[in-house]
Write a protein that holds these residues in place. Structure first.
Motif, PDB file in Angstrom:
ATOM      1  N   PRO A 192      25.325   8.149 -29.908  1.00  0.00           N
ATOM      2  CA  PRO A 192      24.080   8.166 -30.671  1.00  0.00           C
ATOM      3  C   PRO A 192      24.263   8.867 -32.021  1.00  0.00           C
ATOM      4  N   PRO A 193      23.345   8.562 -32.958  1.00  0.00           N
ATOM      5  CA  PRO A 193      22.303   7.545 -32.885  1.00  0.00           C
ATOM      6  C   PRO A 193      22.872   6.152 -33.127  1.00  0.00           C
ATOM      7  N   PHE A 194      22.209   5.152 -32.563  1.00  0.00           N
ATOM      8  CA  PHE A 194      22.658   3.772 -32.751  1.00  0.00           C
ATOM      9  C   PHE A 194      21.469   2.831 -32.731  1.00  0.00           C
ATOM     10  N   ARG A 195      21.461   1.899 -33.694  1.00  0.00           N
ATOM     11  CA  ARG A 195      20.472   0.815 -33.717  1.00  0.00           C
ATOM     12  C   ARG A 195      21.196  -0.506 -33.843  1.00  0.00           C
ATOM     13  N   LEU A 196      20.986  -1.354 -32.869  1.00  0.00           N
ATOM     14  CA  LEU A 196      21.637  -2.659 -32.856  1.00  0.00           C
ATOM     15  C   LEU A 196      21.137  -3.544 -33.986  1.00  0.00           C
ATOM     16  N   ASP A 197      19.849  -3.490 -34.289  1.00  0.00           N
ATOM     17  CA  ASP A 197      19.286  -4.411 -35.286  1.00  0.00           C
ATOM     18  C   ASP A 197      19.892  -4.197 -36.668  1.00  0.00           C
ATOM     19  N   ILE A 198      19.917  -2.977 -37.154  1.00  0.00           N
ATOM     20  CA  ILE A 198      20.408  -2.763 -38.518  1.00  0.00           C
ATOM     21  C   ILE A 198      21.927  -2.881 -38.595  1.00  0.00           C
ATOM     22  N   THR A 199      22.616  -2.530 -37.509  1.00  0.00           N
ATOM     23  CA  THR A 199      24.073  -2.701 -37.502  1.00  0.00           C
ATOM     24  C   THR A 199      24.428  -4.193 -37.526  1.00  0.00           C
ATOM     25  N   THR A 200      23.703  -4.982 -36.755  1.00  0.00           N
ATOM     26  CA  THR A 200      23.933  -6.430 -36.736  1.00  0.00           C
ATOM     27  C   THR A 200      23.688  -7.039 -38.113  1.00  0.00           C
ATOM     28  N   TRP A 201      22.626  -6.632 -38.788  1.00  0.00           N
ATOM     29  CA  TRP A 201      22.329  -7.198 -40.102  1.00  0.00           C
ATOM     30  C   TRP A 201      23.374  -6.815 -41.143  1.00  0.00           C
ATOM     31  N   THR A 202      23.978  -5.643 -40.998  1.00  0.00           N
ATOM     32  CA  THR A 202      25.036  -5.241 -41.928  1.00  0.00           C
ATOM     33  C   THR A 202      26.277  -6.102 -41.731  1.00  0.00           C
ATOM     34  N   LEU A 203      26.475  -6.587 -40.527  1.00  0.00           N
ATOM     35  CA  LEU A 203      27.554  -7.526 -40.241  1.00  0.00           C
ATOM     36  C   LEU A 203      27.160  -8.948 -40.631  1.00  0.00           C
ATOM     37  N   ARG A 204      25.939  -9.306 -40.353  1.00  0.00           N
ATOM     38  CA  ARG A 204      25.435 -10.678 -40.517  1.00  0.00           C
ATOM     39  C   ARG A 204      25.144 -11.017 -41.984  1.00  0.00           C
ATOM     40  N   ARG A 205      24.401 -10.194 -42.667  1.00  0.00           N
ATOM     41  CA  ARG A 205      24.122 -10.234 -44.107  1.00  0.00           C
ATOM     42  C   ARG A 205      23.194 -11.335 -44.577  1.00  0.00           C
ATOM     43  N   ARG A 206      23.233 -12.467 -43.968  1.00  0.00           N
ATOM     44  CA  ARG A 206      22.370 -13.575 -44.362  1.00  0.00           C
ATOM     45  C   ARG A 206      21.783 -14.236 -43.114  1.00  0.00           C
ATOM     46  N   ARG A 241      25.035 -14.207 -34.844  1.00  0.00           N
ATOM     47  CA  ARG A 241      23.668 -14.679 -34.633  1.00  0.00           C
ATOM     48  C   ARG A 241      22.766 -13.561 -34.118  1.00  0.00           C
ATOM     49  N   TRP A 242      21.525 -13.588 -34.577  1.00  0.00           N
ATOM     50  CA  TRP A 242      20.558 -12.550 -34.199  1.00  0.00           C
ATOM     51  C   TRP A 242      19.175 -13.195 -34.118  1.00  0.00           C
ATOM     52  N   ASP A 243      18.500 -13.018 -32.993  1.00  0.00           N
ATOM     53  CA  ASP A 243      17.178 -13.624 -32.816  1.00  0.00           C
ATOM     54  C   ASP A 243      16.060 -12.598 -32.864  1.00  0.00           C
ATOM     55  N   GLY A 244      16.385 -11.399 -33.311  1.00  0.00           N
ATOM     56  CA  GLY A 244      15.399 -10.319 -33.351  1.00  0.00           C
ATOM     57  C   GLY A 244      15.531  -9.367 -32.185  1.00  0.00           C
ATOM     58  N   ASP A 252      21.052 -24.044 -24.790  1.00  0.00           N
ATOM     59  CA  ASP A 252      20.341 -23.773 -26.046  1.00  0.00           C
ATOM     60  C   ASP A 252      20.970 -24.486 -27.245  1.00  0.00           C
ATOM     61  N   GLY A 253      22.149 -25.073 -27.055  1.00  0.00           N
ATOM     62  CA  GLY A 253      22.783 -25.775 -28.156  1.00  0.00           C
ATOM     63  C   GLY A 253      24.284 -25.545 -28.198  1.00  0.00           C
ATOM     64  N   THR A 254      24.884 -25.908 -29.315  1.00  0.00           N
ATOM     65  CA  THR A 254      26.316 -25.744 -29.534  1.00  0.00           C
ATOM     66  C   THR A 254      26.517 -24.649 -30.575  1.00  0.00           C
ATOM     67  N   PHE A 255      27.439 -23.720 -30.278  1.00  0.00           N
ATOM     68  CA  PHE A 255      27.633 -22.555 -31.139  1.00  0.00           C
ATOM     69  C   PHE A 255      29.116 -22.379 -31.446  1.00  0.00           C
ATOM     70  N   TYR A 256      29.378 -21.757 -32.602  1.00  0.00           N
ATOM     71  CA  TYR A 256      30.727 -21.749 -33.145  1.00  0.00           C
ATOM     72  C   TYR A 256      31.186 -20.330 -33.469  1.00  0.00           C
ATOM     73  N   GLY A 257      32.485 -20.097 -33.267  1.00  0.00           N
ATOM     74  CA  GLY A 257      33.111 -18.844 -33.672  1.00  0.00           C
ATOM     75  C   GLY A 257      34.004 -19.078 -34.878  1.00  0.00           C
ATOM     76  N   PHE A 258      34.597 -17.996 -35.362  1.00  0.00           N
ATOM     77  CA  PHE A 258      35.463 -18.129 -36.529  1.00  0.00           C
ATOM     78  C   PHE A 258      36.837 -18.630 -36.099  1.00  0.00           C
ATOM     79  N   PRO A 259      37.465 -19.511 -36.888  1.00  0.00           N
ATOM     80  CA  PRO A 259      38.779 -20.052 -36.509  1.00  0.00           C
ATOM     81  C   PRO A 259      39.870 -18.988 -36.506  1.00  0.00           C
ATOM     82  N   ARG A 260      40.916 -19.262 -35.755  1.00  0.00           N
ATOM     83  CA  ARG A 260      42.120 -18.434 -35.751  1.00  0.00           C
ATOM     84  C   ARG A 260      43.107 -18.977 -36.788  1.00  0.00           C
TER      85      ARG A 260
END
Length: 303
Positions: free
Chosen positions: A7-21, A28-31, A159-167
């Motif tokens: 601690p302290p830790f917040r998943l939402d703001i850490t995810t957005w710093t990684l996600r950015r857009r 992916r982040w659904d809230g 829920d659909g088809t989802f993709y990761g980053f290539p190697r």
């Protein structure tokens, strides 16, 4: 699985710093839940991370989904979450320092619980930087999305088809014209394919570069085609997790710094580092806080 971040830790703001857009399809982040497709033993899997408990007593629920049996998957998924979200990084010293710094304390209080994220592999960190060079972040993220859709690992769910980053081995055989059709310049397409081939052919070992000090690592990285000082320093921060590094050639980060300190003139590279001297041990952490501040003020993130 339940994970207990330092601690302290917040998943939402850490995810957005990684996600950015918001249109980032890799992070992916659904809230409520952070999701990402990763790969182990040539088999894709998906992590889903949610937080319960407040930022001072945080706990994370980690769910792992795969279409196949993958030995050691839980341990690998846990280590990926630890790296991606920085959940065990102790920022106590940074917070104590900020308590006696009026400017820094405002940001720390606003975004308390932000951890410094990292890309899951050194290759992705470097490829991410190359893709985003001299472009708006929005355009860069969309180019990375296209790479994931064409060459990355794929998970099919209800829920659909989802993709990761290539190697590296996924991109090593890519066609330059295919990347050009996605919107990459000819040079960037060449750089990304060349980097992928060098790693796949064991001509380049980013693990060895990771062992070097900052200056030597930057020098070594800058010998690679398509890598300059900004890309190298971005790699040190977002790939190696060196949270004292503020990429001084990052135009957006410079603007964020100028705005934060209400500076009357624009900064150059040397000016950035001169300005950051009072906080030089925490340059990368300030970089992330200012990024999140900018995303919030632009309405990109919903808080």
């Amino acid at each position: 699985m339940v994970l207990e971040p330092t601690p302290p830790f917040r998943l939402d703001i850490t995810t957005w710093t990684l996600r950015r857009r918001p249109d980032n399809i890799i992070d992916r982040w659904d809230g409520r839940v952070y999701r990402r497709v990763l790969i182990k033993n040539d088999q894709p899997f998906e992590i889903a991370v949610s937080q319960f408990g407040d930022s001072h007593k945080p706990q994370l629920q980690l769910e792992v989904t795969s279409e196949f049996e993958i030995p050691g998957l839980k341990e690998h998924a846990t280590s990926m979450v630890e790296r991606l979200l920085g959940i065990h990084i102790n920022l106590g010293e940074f917070y104590r320092f900020g308590e006696n710094d009026e400017m820094l304390n405002i940001s720390l209080n606003r975004f308390r619980g932000l951890k410094p994220p990292r890309f899951p592999t050194y290759f992705e960190a470097l490829a991410n930087a190359i893709a985003c060079q001299q472009l708006t972040l929005t355009v860069g993220i969309r180019l990375l999305n296209s790479l994931a859709e064409r060459y990355g690992p794929t998970i099919h769910t209800s829920d659909g088809t989802f993709y990761g980053f290539p190697r590296p081995q996924d991109l090593a055989k890519a066609d330059k014209e295919a990347l050009r059709a996605m919107g990459f310049s000819y040079q960037k397409a060449s750089y990304l394919i060349g980097l992928s081939q060098a790693i796949s052919n064991e001509e380049l070992d980013l693990e060895e570069i990771a062992k070097l000090g900052d200056e030597d690592a930057v020098k070594q990285l800058c010998t690679l085609k398509g890598v300059g000082r900004w890309t190298a320093e971005y790699f040190l921060l977002r790939g190696l997790g060196r949270t004292h590094v503020f990429p001084g050639d990052d135009v957006g980060a410079r603007k964020n710094l100028e705005s934060w300190l209400d500076l009357p003139e624009k900064l150059n590279y040397d000016g950035v580092h001169e300005t950051l001297k009072p906080w030089n041990r925490y340059g990368g952490l300030i970089y992330f806080h200012l990024l999140l501040k900018s995303l919030t003020e632009k309405g990109t993130v919903p808080f």
